[in-house]
Scaffold this motif. Structure first.
Motif, PDB file in Angstrom:
ATOM      1  N   THR A 156     -20.312  -8.515  -6.318  1.00 62.40           N
ATOM      2  CA  THR A 156     -19.346  -8.053  -7.320  1.00 62.40           C
ATOM      3  C   THR A 156     -18.673  -6.869  -7.115  1.00 62.40           C
ATOM      4  O   THR A 156     -17.400  -6.613  -7.098  1.00 62.40           O
ATOM      5  N   ILE A 157     -19.615  -5.673  -6.475  1.00 65.36           N
ATOM      6  CA  ILE A 157     -18.901  -4.376  -6.281  1.00 65.36           C
ATOM      7  C   ILE A 157     -17.993  -4.504  -5.163  1.00 65.36           C
ATOM      8  O   ILE A 157     -16.859  -4.112  -5.103  1.00 65.36           O
ATOM      9  N   ARG A 158     -18.189  -5.651  -4.071  1.00 67.24           N
ATOM     10  CA  ARG A 158     -17.326  -5.705  -2.938  1.00 67.24           C
ATOM     11  C   ARG A 158     -16.131  -6.399  -3.295  1.00 67.24           C
ATOM     12  O   ARG A 158     -15.056  -6.071  -2.904  1.00 67.24           O
ATOM     13  N   LYS A 159     -16.225  -7.210  -4.279  1.00 62.40           N
ATOM     14  CA  LYS A 159     -15.051  -8.052  -4.933  1.00 62.40           C
ATOM     15  C   LYS A 159     -14.162  -7.005  -5.475  1.00 62.40           C
ATOM     16  O   LYS A 159     -12.861  -6.914  -5.171  1.00 62.40           O
ATOM     17  N   ARG A 160     -14.740  -5.921  -6.272  1.00 61.12           N
ATOM     18  CA  ARG A 160     -13.938  -5.042  -7.053  1.00 61.12           C
ATOM     19  C   ARG A 160     -13.082  -3.810  -5.846  1.00 61.12           C
ATOM     20  O   ARG A 160     -12.220  -3.685  -6.119  1.00 61.12           O
ATOM     21  N   PHE A 161     -14.053  -3.664  -5.043  1.00 60.13           N
ATOM     22  CA  PHE A 161     -13.308  -3.011  -3.977  1.00 60.13           C
ATOM     23  C   PHE A 161     -11.714  -3.726  -3.323  1.00 60.13           C
ATOM     24  O   PHE A 161     -10.942  -2.990  -3.186  1.00 60.13           O
ATOM     25  N   LYS A 162     -12.040  -4.912  -3.056  1.00 58.74           N
ATOM     26  CA  LYS A 162     -11.156  -5.622  -2.439  1.00 58.74           C
ATOM     27  C   LYS A 162      -9.853  -5.657  -3.429  1.00 58.74           C
ATOM     28  O   LYS A 162      -8.738  -5.431  -3.016  1.00 58.74           O
ATOM     29  N   VAL A 163     -10.095  -5.867  -4.701  1.00 55.54           N
ATOM     30  CA  VAL A 163      -9.133  -6.097  -5.633  1.00 55.54           C
ATOM     31  C   VAL A 163      -8.457  -4.654  -5.696  1.00 55.54           C
ATOM     32  O   VAL A 163      -7.207  -4.592  -5.661  1.00 55.54           O
ATOM     33  N   TYR A 164      -9.191  -3.389  -5.838  1.00 55.18           N
ATOM     34  CA  TYR A 164      -8.692  -2.246  -5.930  1.00 55.18           C
ATOM     35  C   TYR A 164      -7.937  -2.077  -4.608  1.00 55.18           C
ATOM     36  O   TYR A 164      -6.625  -1.434  -4.991  1.00 55.18           O
ATOM     37  N   MET A 165      -8.345  -2.186  -3.595  1.00 60.21           N
ATOM     38  CA  MET A 165      -7.765  -1.903  -2.105  1.00 60.21           C
ATOM     39  C   MET A 165      -6.220  -2.514  -2.242  1.00 60.21           C
ATOM     40  O   MET A 165      -5.152  -1.992  -2.231  1.00 60.21           O
ATOM     41  N   GLU A 166      -6.313  -3.755  -2.663  1.00 60.41           N
ATOM     42  CA  GLU A 166      -4.817  -4.704  -2.586  1.00 60.41           C
ATOM     43  C   GLU A 166      -3.981  -4.372  -3.802  1.00 60.41           C
ATOM     44  O   GLU A 166      -2.634  -4.418  -3.602  1.00 60.41           O
ATOM     45  N   SER A 167      -4.391  -3.909  -4.952  1.00 57.21           N
ATOM     46  CA  SER A 167      -3.376  -3.901  -6.015  1.00 57.21           C
ATOM     47  C   SER A 167      -3.258  -2.112  -6.236  1.00 57.21           C
ATOM     48  O   SER A 167      -1.930  -1.840  -6.455  1.00 57.21           O
ATOM     49  N   SER A 168      -4.065  -1.527  -6.037  1.00 61.35           N
ATOM     50  CA  SER A 168      -3.967  -0.053  -6.318  1.00 61.35           C
ATOM     51  C   SER A 168      -3.190   0.875  -5.232  1.00 61.35           C
ATOM     52  O   SER A 168      -2.481   1.711  -5.639  1.00 61.35           O
ATOM     53  N   LEU A 169      -3.473   0.305  -4.061  1.00 59.79           N
ATOM     54  CA  LEU A 169      -2.895   1.006  -2.810  1.00 59.79           C
ATOM     55  C   LEU A 169      -1.431   1.147  -2.907  1.00 59.79           C
ATOM     56  O   LEU A 169      -0.793   2.231  -2.593  1.00 59.79           O
ATOM     57  N   PRO A 170      -0.663   0.103  -3.291  1.00 55.57           N
ATOM     58  CA  PRO A 170       0.626   0.246  -3.462  1.00 55.57           C
ATOM     59  C   PRO A 170       1.392   1.461  -4.407  1.00 55.57           C
ATOM     60  O   PRO A 170       2.355   1.949  -4.275  1.00 55.57           O
ATOM     61  N   VAL A 171       0.488   1.574  -5.474  1.00 58.68           N
ATOM     62  CA  VAL A 171       0.896   2.355  -6.309  1.00 58.68           C
ATOM     63  C   VAL A 171       0.677   3.679  -5.918  1.00 58.68           C
ATOM     64  O   VAL A 171       1.749   4.709  -6.010  1.00 58.68           O
ATOM     65  N   ILE A 172      -0.371   3.876  -5.127  1.00 61.62           N
ATOM     66  CA  ILE A 172      -0.540   5.134  -4.462  1.00 61.62           C
ATOM     67  C   ILE A 172       0.290   5.540  -3.650  1.00 61.62           C
ATOM     68  O   ILE A 172       1.259   6.667  -3.331  1.00 61.62           O
ATOM     69  N   GLU A 173       0.813   4.296  -2.678  1.00 58.54           N
ATOM     70  CA  GLU A 173       1.841   4.730  -1.725  1.00 58.54           C
ATOM     71  C   GLU A 173       3.270   4.951  -2.102  1.00 58.54           C
ATOM     72  O   GLU A 173       4.123   5.831  -1.797  1.00 58.54           O
ATOM     73  N   TYR A 174       3.493   4.318  -3.425  1.00 62.01           N
ATOM     74  CA  TYR A 174       4.765   4.311  -4.084  1.00 62.01           C
ATOM     75  C   TYR A 174       4.970   6.027  -4.325  1.00 62.01           C
ATOM     76  O   TYR A 174       5.673   6.751  -4.244  1.00 62.01           O
ATOM     77  N   TYR A 175       3.867   6.546  -5.006  1.00 56.56           N
ATOM     78  CA  TYR A 175       3.815   7.898  -5.417  1.00 56.56           C
ATOM     79  C   TYR A 175       3.821   8.908  -4.499  1.00 56.56           C
ATOM     80  O   TYR A 175       4.367  10.063  -4.563  1.00 56.56           O
ATOM     81  N   ASN A 176       2.945   8.518  -3.405  1.00 56.77           N
ATOM     82  CA  ASN A 176       3.172   9.447  -2.129  1.00 56.77           C
ATOM     83  C   ASN A 176       4.572   9.458  -1.725  1.00 56.77           C
ATOM     84  O   ASN A 176       5.005  10.612  -1.045  1.00 56.77           O
ATOM     85  N   SER A 177       5.177   8.555  -1.627  1.00 54.57           N
ATOM     86  CA  SER A 177       6.643   8.461  -0.965  1.00 54.57           C
ATOM     87  C   SER A 177       7.502   9.435  -1.587  1.00 54.57           C
ATOM     88  O   SER A 177       8.402  10.028  -1.524  1.00 54.57           O
ATOM     89  N   LYS A 178       7.138   9.688  -3.183  1.00 51.14           N
ATOM     90  CA  LYS A 178       7.782  10.676  -4.061  1.00 51.14           C
ATOM     91  C   LYS A 178       7.244  12.223  -3.914  1.00 51.14           C
ATOM     92  O   LYS A 178       7.631  13.180  -5.118  1.00 51.14           O
ATOM     93  N   GLY A 179       6.086  12.252  -3.160  1.00 48.49           N
ATOM     94  CA  GLY A 179       5.434  13.794  -2.975  1.00 48.49           C
ATOM     95  C   GLY A 179       4.642  13.992  -4.178  1.00 48.49           C
ATOM     96  O   GLY A 179       4.454  15.085  -4.528  1.00 48.49           O
ATOM     97  N   LYS A 180       4.222  12.840  -4.792  1.00 45.95           N
ATOM     98  CA  LYS A 180       3.299  13.171  -6.349  1.00 45.95           C
ATOM     99  C   LYS A 180       1.883  12.959  -6.227  1.00 45.95           C
ATOM    100  O   LYS A 180       1.203  12.981  -6.983  1.00 45.95           O
ATOM    101  N   VAL A 181       1.416  12.631  -4.846  1.00 45.07           N
ATOM    102  CA  VAL A 181      -0.025  12.297  -4.897  1.00 45.07           C
ATOM    103  C   VAL A 181      -0.874  13.575  -4.444  1.00 45.07           C
ATOM    104  O   VAL A 181      -0.522  14.117  -3.451  1.00 45.07           O
ATOM    105  N   ARG A 182      -2.037  13.962  -5.010  1.00 44.24           N
ATOM    106  CA  ARG A 182      -2.902  15.029  -4.491  1.00 44.24           C
ATOM    107  C   ARG A 182      -4.225  14.223  -4.405  1.00 44.24           C
ATOM    108  O   ARG A 182      -4.773  13.674  -5.222  1.00 44.24           O
ATOM    109  N   LYS A 183      -4.262  14.255  -3.099  1.00 50.71           N
ATOM    110  CA  LYS A 183      -5.600  13.484  -2.524  1.00 50.71           C
ATOM    111  C   LYS A 183      -6.543  14.469  -2.622  1.00 50.71           C
ATOM    112  O   LYS A 183      -6.714  15.420  -2.009  1.00 50.71           O
ATOM    113  N   ILE A 184      -7.980  13.820  -3.181  1.00 45.87           N
ATOM    114  CA  ILE A 184      -9.141  14.745  -3.125  1.00 45.87           C
ATOM    115  C   ILE A 184     -10.026  13.732  -2.394  1.00 45.87           C
ATOM    116  O   ILE A 184     -10.314  12.584  -2.597  1.00 45.87           O
ATOM    117  N   ASP A 185     -10.870  14.676  -1.616  1.00 45.40           N
ATOM    118  CA  ASP A 185     -12.244  14.012  -0.644  1.00 45.40           C
ATOM    119  C   ASP A 185     -13.036  13.807  -1.645  1.00 45.40           C
ATOM    120  O   ASP A 185     -13.810  14.893  -1.861  1.00 45.40           O
TER     121      ASP A 185
END
Length: 205
Positions: A156-185
């Protein structure tokens, strides 16, 4: 669905939300990236109110309202709760709060969530706090936290990772293009991660 959107828009426009200057920070990161822990620290240090989309949905289900029953049925059928429903709950929580600074955790989950939130509330996030954590580390944390959550098994964890990667990354990329992402390690120990978070809030907030 139109009626929900219209109602939500009406509520946003004719309510205290449009009257007070709201600051919203979206908190995004994979399952086990430490979002919840860091949100607690941010609340204590910077005076934000923490709103978790998942908690609001669960509370609505518990309340026994008609809306809650609908949400429960959708989740049971494996369907995604419509953006407008979650947004309405977030709006209500913001309206009922005396605070004007909010951390929204675990939302938007995808591009559709994002555009619906902005068009319904008229609010753009101040910035997006993105907890970037290696998958192996998130996996290790989820398996060791043993909170009795049935979704904390390896498949289930691996499925959740896959869903997260596919759906959330475009959101992060969108805001990154607007200079709004603060990335934390987020793979480091909690204290070190919070030092990085503090630096972001001291600079941006």
């Amino acid at each position: 669905m139109g009626t929900v959107v219209d109602t939500a828009k009406k509520e946003a426009n004719g309510s205290s939300l449009s009257e007070k200057k709201i600051t919203v920070v979206f908190v995004l990161g994979g399952p086990g990236s430490g979002k919840g822990t860091q949100c607690e620290h941010i609340v204590q240090h910077f005076g934000y109110t923490h709103l978790s989309a998942g908690d609001l949905l669960r509370a609505e289900i518990k309340s026994g309202s008609e809306n809650g029953a609908m949400i429960q049925n959708m989740i049971k059928d494996g369907k995604i709760v419509p953006s407008e429903v979650t947004i309405k709950l977030l709006q209500r929580a913001m309206q009922e709060s005396s605070n004007d600074k909010f951390l929204i955790d675990g939302f938007p989950r995808n591009e559709e969530n994002r555009s619906a939130f902005e068009s319904v509330t008229g609010i753009e996030p101040e910035f997006v706090l993105f907890f970037d954590c290696p998958e192996e580390e998130m996996e290790r944390r989820l398996l060791s936290r043993n909170q009795g959550r049935e979704d904390d098994n390896i498949d289930t964890i691996r499925k959740r990772f896959k869903v997260y990667m596919e759906s959330s990354l475009p959101v992060i990329e969108y805001y990154n293009s607007k200079g709004k992402v603060r990335k934390i390690d987020a793979g480091k120990p909690v204290e070190e991660v919070f030092e990085a978070v503090k630096a972001v809030f001291s600079k941006d907030a």
